[in-house]
Design an enzyme around this catalytic site. Sequence first.
Site, mmCIF file in Angstrom:
data_model
loop_
_atom_site.group_PDB
_atom_site.id
_atom_site.type_symbol
_atom_site.label_atom_id
_atom_site.label_comp_id
_atom_site.label_asym_id
_atom_site.label_seq_id
_atom_site.Cartn_x
_atom_site.Cartn_y
_atom_site.Cartn_z
ATOM 1 C CG ASP A 125 15.919 -21.869 -9.729
ATOM 2 O OD1 ASP A 125 14.717 -21.474 -9.316
ATOM 3 O OD2 ASP A 125 16.701 -22.061 -8.775
ATOM 4 C CG ASP A 160 17.023 -11.819 -5.460
ATOM 5 O OD1 ASP A 160 16.069 -12.130 -4.739
ATOM 6 O OD2 ASP A 160 16.781 -11.606 -6.569
#
Length: 256
Positions: free
Chosen positions: A129, A8
């Site tokens: 998500d 990330d």
Amino acid sequence: MKILPAIDLLGGKCVRLYQGDYDQSQVYHEDPVEVARQWQAQGASRLHLVDLDGAKEGQPVNLTAIANIVEALTIPVQVGGGLRDRNRVKQLLDLGVGRVILGTIAVENPDLVGELCAEFPGQIVVGIDARNGKVATRGWLETSTVEAGELAQRMEKLGAAAIIYTDIHRDGTMQGPNLDALRQLASQLTIPVIASGGVSQVEDLLNLLSLESLGVNGVIIGKALYTGDIQLAEAIRAVGNGRWQDVPPLDFPRLG
């Protein structure tokens, strides 16, 4: 089952968030290229990159880091975060990214997803998500009224190569994946599902194997790799290619 180490990117650094909260970020490495090289050296067959700045801004931000990672590796890289128009998608694919992950536009502009799937077949993955079963958008900062399963089925019809399913409440918590949600989602689809969020130990990976027959054929691991709770090589031995479950029994001659 494929193991995808996650990197990330926030401010050009390798970080992890807790439950998608940008205010709860922890820097694990200043140089994401070095991290990517380590995962490749330890046996990763694909890398999962998320441009957290891009997800928040609505356009890729960490392009230099992404390009450097792609150039440094020989394994394919998939990238998500802030990809909300064709030009940005093509820009990443032109950099050598193997697959791009679309999230927000799957909810806000599904027709564009269909066009991109047609133009770049096999290279468009949709990231779903979910927060309490509803799809979150714009870097998890907003929650829509769209059901995760409903969106996944629509994306399959539009030509998505795979679905990445993240349970936001499990992400970064090390509480284990949401097996029930994954089972329900995968049973509605024929395209592959990649699990993400909550994996904290090899036992979690073994539990995911029970869903492989439904189409859950990959898992993204983030925090557990950085804390050392899971060693990548161990994870690959447990559930990846050549895992002990797949080794044929030795054919010893019968005695007597």
